[in-house]
Design an enzyme around this catalytic site. Structure first.
Site, PDB file in Angstrom:
ATOM      1  N   LYS A   1       2.977   6.112   5.648  1.00 28.15           N
ATOM      2  CA  LYS A   1       2.075   5.284   4.929  1.00 28.15           C
ATOM      3  C   LYS A   1       2.551   3.826   5.307  1.00 28.15           C
ATOM      4  O   LYS A   1       3.640   3.432   5.218  1.00 28.15           O
ATOM      5  CB  LYS A   1       2.111   5.395   3.643  1.00 28.15           C
ATOM      6  CG  LYS A   1       1.084   4.454   3.010  1.00 28.15           C
ATOM      7  CD  LYS A   1      -0.155   5.283   3.190  1.00 28.15           C
ATOM      8  CE  LYS A   1      -1.520   4.216   2.540  1.00 28.15           C
ATOM      9  NZ  LYS A   1      -1.555   2.749   3.589  1.00 28.15           N
TER      10      LYS A   1
ATOM     11  N   SER B   1       0.871  -1.226   0.068  1.00 27.73           N
ATOM     12  CA  SER B   1      -0.031  -0.012  -0.018  1.00 27.73           C
ATOM     13  C   SER B   1       0.825   1.250   0.061  1.00 27.73           C
ATOM     14  O   SER B   1       0.318   2.494  -0.154  1.00 27.73           O
ATOM     15  CB  SER B   1      -1.115  -0.134   1.332  1.00 27.73           C
ATOM     16  OG  SER B   1      -2.093  -1.087   0.909  1.00 27.73           O
TER      17      SER B   1
ATOM     18  N   SER C   1      -6.067   3.442   4.257  1.00 27.77           N
ATOM     19  CA  SER C   1      -5.552   2.646   3.311  1.00 27.77           C
ATOM     20  C   SER C   1      -6.579   2.113   2.247  1.00 27.77           C
ATOM     21  O   SER C   1      -6.434   0.950   2.158  1.00 27.77           O
ATOM     22  CB  SER C   1      -4.432   1.721   3.490  1.00 27.77           C
ATOM     23  OG  SER C   1      -3.719   1.360   2.730  1.00 27.77           O
TER      24      SER C   1
ATOM     25  N   LYS D   1       0.315   3.580  -2.963  1.00 26.08           N
ATOM     26  CA  LYS D   1      -0.662   4.635  -2.733  1.00 26.08           C
ATOM     27  C   LYS D   1      -0.174   6.235  -2.719  1.00 26.08           C
ATOM     28  O   LYS D   1      -0.654   7.062  -3.136  1.00 26.08           O
ATOM     29  CB  LYS D   1      -1.589   4.515  -1.612  1.00 26.08           C
ATOM     30  CG  LYS D   1      -2.685   3.408  -1.956  1.00 26.08           C
ATOM     31  CD  LYS D   1      -3.318   3.153  -0.671  1.00 26.08           C
ATOM     32  CE  LYS D   1      -4.754   2.207  -0.637  1.00 26.08           C
ATOM     33  NZ  LYS D   1      -4.089   0.713  -0.393  1.00 26.08           N
TER      34      LYS D   1
END
Length: 366
Positions: A231, A63, A120, A66
């Site tokens: 993140k 993720s 997320s 992203k």
């Protein structure tokens, strides 16, 4: 098999970064040992790379991909616009991370960004890629993401899904992640979103869906003084991946980690340990630099760059969307699929820990 290492790509940011081992400035304390297969610490403001381990080694992003979506779509989408979520946006891998948006629901784009960066949400990633992809929808969004990676000089990054869910031919590097994060951090909206601890998702009366609150899953915000955001990421193939940012004594640093198993520390804790190390180094300490956007694109990428890493190359999304995208991508998709299958096989055979040594020396015991 991952794309073959290319000496030109591996030297982006400086020749010292072209190593699979540890690279740190001379005379500085050794960095803490972490489970990540590769990592990098850099100064967000000056772009100086303070150190890393295998900074240009290929890895699977999960993720943290992203962040490339954010770097691409933040300038394209008005945060005040109200948009409608489609059933296609909700077509994500069962059990994967989701915010809880509903088909037909209408949400501000800013709410989508908060859902993406706090929780997320994979359905949110689909929606943002579709909205920013123009007439080609999600396929156009993926194409734009790969073009943005190239613009930033992130030649070792290719997005196959907007969410970071595993897809054919998807990869990145610790160095590329730092480039992408720095580009995101230049946007004040991004800085605000990733530092947000809690946000509200409005009710959707027509869909009989109640409003609810989401919180930020980046534990660095709650446990690390000076944390600015970051993140998290995880898939079975990628393992834990992490990007974190923090400020101390007027310095703002970023840490990126790929392929991090949880042995005695979670991904964010490994990142925190490396940030502590980075803040101890003198400001002049450097082993390379994060190149400025466009600086590495003056000439065409070397021939060894795989076709699926080029803008407009293979950009297959989740398996359920492959039939739609295959018509647009034709035979290039098959190249990406072959790479992705071999990536999976390689990941199952074994994972190489980042060798805790400096380039040109023998590997020491761990």
């Amino acid at each position: 098999m991952t794309p073959s290492p290319d000496p030109v790509q591996r030297a982006v940011g400086g020749p010292r970064l072209a190593t699979s081992g540890l690279v740190v400035p001379p005379g500085v304390p050794k960095p803490p040992k972490v489970a990540a297969t590769s990592w990098l610490v850099a100064d967000l403001d000056t772009g100086e790379v303070l150190g890393g381990c295998g900074p240009h080694e290929y890895a699977t992003p999960a993720s943290v991909q992203k962040l490339l979506l954010a770097a691409t779509m933040l300038p394209r989408l008005d945060p005040a616009d109200v948009v409608t979520i489609t059933a296609g946006d909700l077509d994500i891998e069962p059990g994967s991370s989701a915010v809880g948006l509903v088909a037909g629901g209408r949400y501000r784009v800013e709410t989508l960004w908060l859902g993406l960066l706090l929780r997320s949400g994979n359905e949110v990633a689909n929606a943002l890629a579709r909205l920013g992809g123009g007439a080609d929808g999600m396929a156009g969004g993926l194409r734009a993401m790969n073009e943005q990676a190239r613009l930033l000089g992130a030649y070792q990054t290719h997005a196959a899904t907007p969410s970071g869910l595993d897809g054919p031919g998807q990869f990145t590097s610790a160095y590329d992640l730092a480039l992408i994060t720095r580009a995101c951090f230049a946007d004040a909206r991004f800085r605000r979103y990733v530092a947000t601890r809690e946000a509200s998702v409005p009710a959707q009366p027509r869909q009989r869906a109640k409003g609810f609150t989401i919180d930020n899953d980046n534990q660095l915000l709650y446990h690390y003084p000076g944390a600015l955001g970051g993140k998290t990421g995880y898939t079975d193939l990628a393992r834990h991946t992490y990007v974190g940012m923090a400020e101390r004594g007027g310095r703002r640093l970023v840490v990126t980690l790929l392929g991090a198993d949880v042995i005695d520390k979670r991904g964010w804790q490994q990142g925190a340990a490396l940030l502590d190390w980075g803040f101890e180094l003198p400001p002049a300490a450097s082993v390379g630099v994060l190149v400025s956007p466009g600086a590495a694109t003056a000439s065409a990428p070397p021939a060894a760059v795989p076709p699926q890493a080029l803008p407009g190359g293979a950009s297959g999304a989740e398996t359920s969307r492959s039939a739609i995208l295959a018509g647009r991508l034709r035979s290039v998709s098959l190249i990406g699929l072959a790479v992705g299958v071999t990536l999976l096989a390689g990941g199952l055979v074994g994972r190489r820990r980042c060798r805790h040594r400096t380039a040109g020396t023998r590997a020491g015991r761990r």
